[in-house]
Design an enzyme around this catalytic site. Structure first.
Site, PDB file in Angstrom:
ATOM      1  N   SER A 130       0.846  -1.197   0.000  1.00 53.76           N
ATOM      2  CA  SER A 130       0.000   0.000   0.000  1.00 53.76           C
ATOM      3  C   SER A 130       0.887   1.255   0.000  1.00 53.76           C
ATOM      4  CB  SER A 130      -0.946  -0.043   1.205  1.00 53.76           C
ATOM      5  OG  SER A 130      -1.915   0.965   1.132  1.00 53.76           O
ATOM      6  N   GLU A 148     -12.500   8.752 -11.153  1.00 48.88           N
ATOM      7  CA  GLU A 148     -12.857   9.903 -11.974  1.00 48.88           C
ATOM      8  C   GLU A 148     -12.088   9.869 -13.283  1.00 48.88           C
ATOM      9  OE1 GLU A 148     -12.415  13.713 -10.212  1.00 48.88           O
ATOM     10  OE2 GLU A 148     -13.666  13.273  -8.467  1.00 48.88           O
ATOM     11  N   HIS A 172      -3.789  -0.344  -4.686  1.00 45.54           N
ATOM     12  CA  HIS A 172      -5.248  -0.518  -4.587  1.00 45.54           C
ATOM     13  C   HIS A 172      -5.880  -0.115  -5.928  1.00 45.54           C
ATOM     14  CE1 HIS A 172      -5.019  -0.980  -0.194  1.00 45.54           C
ATOM     15  NE2 HIS A 172      -4.214   0.060  -0.180  1.00 45.54           N
TER      16      HIS A 172
END
Length: 276
Positions: A130, A148, A172
């Site tokens: 991460s 987006e 992710h």
């Protein structure tokens, strides 16, 4: 042919911790589990004791005998001889998730930062999940919109640890819809490759700058070096980004990629080299 040694294991986050633990098992198998020292660096997280103990328990279950936890909540602790010594003895350093800017803002310019770089150059393996994945590159993504369409100048970037160059890493990836923000990163830095890594997925980078994919998700490599047009600029920042002639590779477990050439590796090469 002798297998080329791993240098980096970069995990997209949310790796399996309860099932077969394939990625974390690969991490442990990269060292001599009975002799080598594995260090868990909890700098990125605001719950360092919880994160450190969780990973320590897992690595112990996977057979690692010598485990230390590097707990440095402020820059002051990064000047301590004890912290520097922990890294000096490490054969593998594992960066947990959290906030990647915490890592660089706490470490940057300290004796501990210097020792981390020197340890890597001596052959210490670095692993990040991460936030710990994003921070290994020279330039890292700090923040940007998820889910987006890409817009100009919506990405916040900062210097990373610089363990791997000429790439930007995002994690992710599919789960948080981050292709738009990685495209912005490539538009702003077309000379480097954008690498998006899904959760429970990792790239294992060797000393020849080639990697193979491990895990249940995909890895996306976005190559903008042959861009013929981009409208990226500081003017009209809310406009949609426009890019022509971007190339993307999608890789799954077992696939390989050569960061030197910017090309996927053929299956025959992987087989001949024992999966790199």
């Amino acid at each position: 042919m002798e297998k080329v040694k791993e240098r980096l294991i970069i995990i997209g986050g949310a790796e399996d911790k309860k099932g077969n633990k394939e990625i974390l098992r690969e991490v442990c198998n990269a060292i001599d589990k009975s002799k080598d020292e594995l260090v868990i660096a909890t700098i990125a997280t605001e719950t360092p004791k919880e994160a450190g103990n969780k990973y320590k328990r897992i690595f112990r279950e996977l057979g690692v005998s010598n485990i230390s936890i590097l707990y440095v909540p402020s820059r002051e602790e990064c000047h301590s001889k004890e912290a520097v010594e922990i890294i000096r003895k490490a054969s593998l350093v594992f960066f947990t998730g959290g906030d990647q800017l915490r890592i660089t803002s706490i470490l940057g310019g300290t004796p501990l930062h210097k020792e981390l770089i020197e340890s890597y150059e001596r052959g210490c393996i670095f692993v990040g999940t991460s936030a710990g994945a994003s921070v290994v590159s020279s330039t890292m993504i700090v923040n940007g919109p998820d889910d987006e369409s890409p817009k100009k100048c919506t990405l916040k970037m900062a210097p990373g640890l610089g363990l791997i160059s000429k790439v930007i890493i995002d994690q992710h990836f599919a789960q948080r819809g981050r292709i738009g923000r990685l495209l912005v990163g490539v538009a702003e830095n077309p000379e480097i490759l954008g690498i998006g890594i899904d959760e429970d997925t990792a790239i294992i980078v060797d000393s020849e700058n080639k990697f193979r994919v491990k895990g249940s998700g995909a890895v996306y490599v976005i190559d903008g070096r042959n861009l013929s047009y981009s409208n990226v600029s500081e003017q009209h920042q809310n406009e949609l980004l426009s890019l022509f002639d971007v190339r993307m590779h999608v890789l799954k477990e077992g696939d390989g990629f050569d960061l030197n050439t910017g090309r996927p590796l053929e299956e025959e090469f992987l087989n001949e080299n024992n999966e790199l």
